[in-house]
Each structure stands twice: as C-alpha cells, then as structure tokens.
Design a protein around this motif. Sequence first.
Motif, PDB file in Angstrom:
ATOM      1  N   TRP A   1      56.164  35.275  63.611  1.00  0.00           N
ATOM      2  CA  TRP A   1      56.345  36.582  64.256  1.00  0.00           C
ATOM      3  C   TRP A   1      57.487  37.359  63.600  1.00  0.00           C
ATOM      4  CZ3 TRP A   1      52.547  38.059  67.320  1.00  0.00           C
ATOM      5  CH2 TRP A   1      51.740  37.068  67.900  1.00  0.00           C
TER       6      TRP A   1
ATOM      7  N   TYR B   1      46.312  44.076  63.595  1.00  0.00           N
ATOM      8  CA  TYR B   1      46.889  42.888  62.977  1.00  0.00           C
ATOM      9  C   TYR B   1      46.595  42.852  61.480  1.00  0.00           C
ATOM     10  CZ  TYR B   1      48.804  40.690  67.115  1.00  0.00           C
ATOM     11  OH  TYR B   1      49.582  40.402  68.211  1.00  0.00           O
TER      12      TYR B   1
ATOM     13  N   GLY C   1      48.667  31.747  70.357  1.00  0.00           N
ATOM     14  CA  GLY C   1      50.015  32.213  70.080  1.00  0.00           C
ATOM     15  C   GLY C   1      51.071  31.161  70.355  1.00  0.00           C
TER      16      GLY C   1
ATOM     17  N   ARG D   1      57.081  42.693  67.514  1.00  0.00           N
ATOM     18  CA  ARG D   1      56.112  41.824  68.175  1.00  0.00           C
ATOM     19  C   ARG D   1      56.678  40.416  68.345  1.00  0.00           C
ATOM     20  NH1 ARG D   1      50.536  43.419  64.955  1.00  0.00           N
ATOM     21  NH2 ARG D   1      49.632  44.758  66.578  1.00  0.00           N
ATOM     22  N   THR D   2      56.349  39.816  69.459  1.00  0.00           N
ATOM     23  CA  THR D   2      56.656  38.412  69.701  1.00  0.00           C
ATOM     24  C   THR D   2      55.403  37.775  70.278  1.00  0.00           C
ATOM     25  OG1 THR D   2      57.468  38.849  71.942  1.00  0.00           O
ATOM     26  CG2 THR D   2      59.093  38.854  70.157  1.00  0.00           C
ATOM     27  N   GLY D   3      55.350  36.480  70.266  1.00  0.00           N
ATOM     28  CA  GLY D   3      54.160  35.822  70.806  1.00  0.00           C
ATOM     29  C   GLY D   3      54.426  34.378  71.140  1.00  0.00           C
TER      30      GLY D   3
END
Length: 330
Positions: free
Chosen positions: A229, A188, A223, A261-263
């Motif tokens: 994101w 990250y 998240g 990436r997703t969250g």
Amino acid sequence: MTQINRRTLLAGAAATGALAAGAGLAAEDIMTATPDLTGKSVLITGCSTGFGRLASEHFARLGARVFATMRNVPRAESEELTQIALDDQLDLHVIEIDVTSDEQVEAGVARAMEINGGPLDVLINNAGISFGGPIEIQDMEATQLTFDTNVFGPHRMARAVLPAMRKAKSGLIINVSSQLGRVIVPAYGQYSPTKFALEAMSEGMAYELVPHGIEVTVIEPGGYPTMIWKNANENSLALLSRADEKHTSGYSALIEQLGNRTGGGSTDPMDIPRAMAEVIAMPAGTRPLRRAVHPGPKPQIAINDLTAKVQVGWLGESGYGPWIKAVHNV
C-alpha cells in the motif's frame, strides 16, 4: 501395482478425514496443523518485505531450505535475514534477483540450484508492484513496469526453473495473484490486468505441466496491511506528477484518493505464508489450482468454481481432457 494419481490421493485424503472424524478430530484440523517442510527447497521472489519476507523465515523455521530473493542486494532487509539465519541456524540463503532482469533471474536461479545440489522443489512468484489511478492516466513507463514485474517476472522465473523440474518429474510453482485477479475495482491502474494475465498464464501452465508431474497453484489474497500500500501510494503520486492534464481532467474523484490508500485493516499477513506452507506440504497430485485467502469476503470463489466447471465441460472430453481433469481434481 496400484496406480497413484490425483483421484487415488484424494480418496486417501477423504479416508484420512473420515478416520479423524471417528477419532474426534475434524478434517480441517489436519489441514491447519503445522506443516513439516523438512527436505523442501523453496525459492521466493520479493522477500524484502510483506508476504515474501514473512514466508521466507516461516518456511525456514518449518524445516525448508529457503532461497529468499530480492532486488538491490546488499540492503538492510537482506542483512537482517542473513543475520536471523546465522543466529537461529536456519537453512536460509539471500540471493539477489530483480525479476525484471533476464540476467539476474538466470544467475540467481543457477546459484540457488548450485547451493541446493539439484532442482528446486518449489518456486514462489511473490514479487509485485502496483500503480493506482484510472487506466487512461497510466503512462507507458508505469504500464511496462507493472507488466514486467507482475507477469513477465513470473514467466522469467518459471522458464529458469522448469527445465530442471521437468527432468526431475516433480515440482510446484505458486503464483501470488490477488482477489483483483478475478474481480475488478476501478482506479487500480494496470494491477488487475496484470493479475488477470498471471491467473491465465498460471492455469495454462498447470495444464501443460501435468505430464511432467509439476503443479501450479495460484494464491489469491484479499487485502492485507503490507508495504504494497505504501509503495503503491508512492508510485501513484510519482505517476500523477508526470501525468498530462488532458488525461487526468476527467477523473477528479478517482484521482483524489490516490496517495493515501490503505488496506487490510487488522487482518494478519501471516495468513498467506501459512496457506502456502499448507499447499507445499500437500501430497503431490492433490494441490488446488487456486486458493483464496482472507478472513472476510472472497468474491472470486464463485468465479473460480464457475470457470473450473466451464473448462471441464468444454475440454474435459477432448484430447486435453486428462490434463484438464487432473488440474481440477475431477
């Protein structure tokens, strides 16, 4: 005259909880009641999207005078908020502030205080940025921008509002951190380092501001499905496009996930504005140093509890003891 301090206020809160229980109400029902923010002036950074955008309208509808700040005004997001304020007669003002600019921070805060006719009650440092990927591939451009936004930005904003808050002997600063400000997930980038720094700066300020009647609360979201994101994916791909193979060659598995990436899943981003509103509405002297917010696991709570215990054990009986104990409600 009875001295009002954190302990007496907490005792009063406990008594209220006991009365509520006797009336068939749970104590937590009081905390989750819709707060009344009438009379509060709140400046929020990073209001074009996400938590800041949601919070600005939410607080205004709860009665607060809100200064919603964002970069690059005028823009579609600022015009939308301004129109909502006009249509619904909300005390909501859009001001341009790029938190990486000394000049815009000073001018924007001065403008907000001019409109408010005095010092602000609450500053919410919400603006943030993220680049994904291993630490090694983070070049100086990405690293400096991440620290400038996530750490130096809140510092600039605090320095701009604090002289007037100290003169008023009251105020609240809410810094939006992250679970990743206390626990670490690989790849990250500099996000966790900046949020760790924000956590440390927030706690140091909380102690130092006790004599001035000003509180600091760190909100630690898990998240949530916000624009962070999408923005982070775009930032990560831009970083990769200029990265040198000598830095990327050792991290193929970690780099493969960048850009998609997703969250947050189906979590509700409104959890954060609601939590902040509850903190704002709490009596002065009772607000927590940290508040973890997420419907799922909150691994940072164990760390928060331990560090509070260590701080009190280490400095509680020192000359700093009254400040340490006040912040940790001991």
